[in-house]
Scaffold this active site. Sequence first.
Site, PDB file in Angstrom:
ATOM      1  N   ASP A 198     -80.281  -2.383 -42.857  1.00  0.00           N
ATOM      2  CA  ASP A 198     -81.509  -1.781 -42.332  1.00  0.00           C
ATOM      3  C   ASP A 198     -81.763  -2.163 -40.880  1.00  0.00           C
ATOM      4  O   ASP A 198     -82.114  -1.317 -40.056  1.00  0.00           O
ATOM      5  CB  ASP A 198     -82.693  -2.213 -43.209  1.00  0.00           C
ATOM      6  CG  ASP A 198     -84.007  -1.606 -42.764  1.00  0.00           C
ATOM      7  OD1 ASP A 198     -84.371  -0.547 -43.292  1.00  0.00           O
ATOM      8  OD2 ASP A 198     -84.677  -2.190 -41.886  1.00  0.00           O
ATOM      9  N   LEU A 216     -86.628   1.336 -43.508  1.00  0.00           N
ATOM     10  CA  LEU A 216     -85.735   2.489 -43.453  1.00  0.00           C
ATOM     11  C   LEU A 216     -84.917   2.612 -44.730  1.00  0.00           C
ATOM     12  O   LEU A 216     -84.632   3.722 -45.188  1.00  0.00           O
ATOM     13  CB  LEU A 216     -84.836   2.391 -42.220  1.00  0.00           C
ATOM     14  CG  LEU A 216     -85.592   2.324 -40.884  1.00  0.00           C
ATOM     15  CD1 LEU A 216     -84.608   2.331 -39.717  1.00  0.00           C
ATOM     16  CD2 LEU A 216     -86.592   3.475 -40.740  1.00  0.00           C
ATOM     17  N   ASP A 217     -84.545   1.491 -45.322  1.00  0.00           N
ATOM     18  CA  ASP A 217     -83.906   1.537 -46.639  1.00  0.00           C
ATOM     19  C   ASP A 217     -84.847   2.145 -47.677  1.00  0.00           C
ATOM     20  O   ASP A 217     -84.428   2.929 -48.540  1.00  0.00           O
ATOM     21  CB  ASP A 217     -83.513   0.127 -47.089  1.00  0.00           C
ATOM     22  CG  ASP A 217     -82.103  -0.255 -46.680  1.00  0.00           C
ATOM     23  OD1 ASP A 217     -81.225   0.612 -46.700  1.00  0.00           O
ATOM     24  OD2 ASP A 217     -81.888  -1.423 -46.341  1.00  0.00           O
ATOM     25  N   VAL A 218     -86.106   1.762 -47.616  1.00  0.00           N
ATOM     26  CA  VAL A 218     -87.097   2.309 -48.554  1.00  0.00           C
ATOM     27  C   VAL A 218     -87.200   3.818 -48.388  1.00  0.00           C
ATOM     28  O   VAL A 218     -87.197   4.583 -49.361  1.00  0.00           O
ATOM     29  CB  VAL A 218     -88.465   1.638 -48.351  1.00  0.00           C
ATOM     30  CG1 VAL A 218     -89.547   2.329 -49.176  1.00  0.00           C
ATOM     31  CG2 VAL A 218     -88.394   0.156 -48.711  1.00  0.00           C
ATOM     32  N   GLY A 260     -84.196   5.583 -49.752  1.00  0.00           N
ATOM     33  CA  GLY A 260     -84.238   5.603 -51.212  1.00  0.00           C
ATOM     34  C   GLY A 260     -85.181   6.660 -51.750  1.00  0.00           C
ATOM     35  O   GLY A 260     -84.889   7.320 -52.757  1.00  0.00           O
TER      36      GLY A 260
END
Length: 368
Positions: free
Chosen positions: A130, A158-160, A163
């Site tokens: 991330d 940004l990962d969230v 996802g």
Amino acid sequence: MDFSRVLAGPLATMILADLGADVVKVERPGTGDDTRRWGPPFVGEDAAYFLSLNRNKRSIVLDLSTGDGRHAARDLAIRADVVVENFRPGLMTSFGLDYGSLASIHPGLVYCSLVAFSDEGEGASRPGYDIIVQALSGLMSFTGHPGGEPTKVGVALLDVIAGLYASNGIQAALLGRARTGRGRKVTVSLFEASLAALVNQAANYLLGGDVPGPMGNEHPNIVPYQLFESADRPFILAAGNDKLFLHTCEVIGRPELAGDPRFATNDARVRNRSELIPLLQDAFRARPAEAWLRDLEAVGVPCAPVRRLDEVFASPEGRAMVQDVGDRARGALRLVANPIRLSGGLLPVRRPPPLLGEHTDQVMTERD
């Protein structure tokens, strides 16, 4: 079948699991998902990080470096409705677990690949952590305070976001399969999801040519919409339109500011923020935050104290989002719930986050 690790993929599959999917998480023997060791804090042998992303799943261990492990994974994948993976490009192909290989046997399969970068640029093989993408996407360039170092967001946001896009894409593909009988490959690039998440900042540049820099807690398009210091603690004021600005001026005893041509409209306030903000800040230093928040809320101006997490989870709205999850191996776990409410209720937790390989025997002996 969930072959993903760390954050974006496990978040996507946890959302599907919360909504009722039977998610089988495939992990490496001995170590499992990297996040099992990303602590402290730990509960038992697993880090809180892992526990935040893997409820309602079953865990099996398979060694994909062996022929037997790959064969078992292939048998399970062609029985699944959905496969999710976030290995580096080419690795699933080397395992014989890529979309083309599986879809040739199972044309109804929905296959989701989470990748760091699309094939359009030079970064296809670059690691997708991330913080790397926060740097490459430009997010860090306008996060932080003027004159300070570029700053990452305090969670792997940004990962969230990636996802969330992945879970939406998977459900869209499942709806399409219900109509056509055929599956589809869903690809979500962390970098591309990050650019989509820049929303107004990206549009400000693409449409207006404005290259944003760090503004601390100020907003590039709305004034006043930021943090202010009071006599005792900081608070947030979000006067998002001219009426709210007028009410703000009345509360601080400066109604004439709302009629000043420099500040009468949001456009004028944005252009003249360097003159307006010091005037507001001088006024807000005169009283404690609680007094300002009370008076601003009384006239409908959005505002809030800057809470610490202990204050958040002591509040009624914070407590309402905590689920107590029974876990025979680890004891009771307090986890943040899925925010989707169906008919007003929180989604139930059917299973606590699994122990490494807890369901291997169960899953490997199941039959359709």
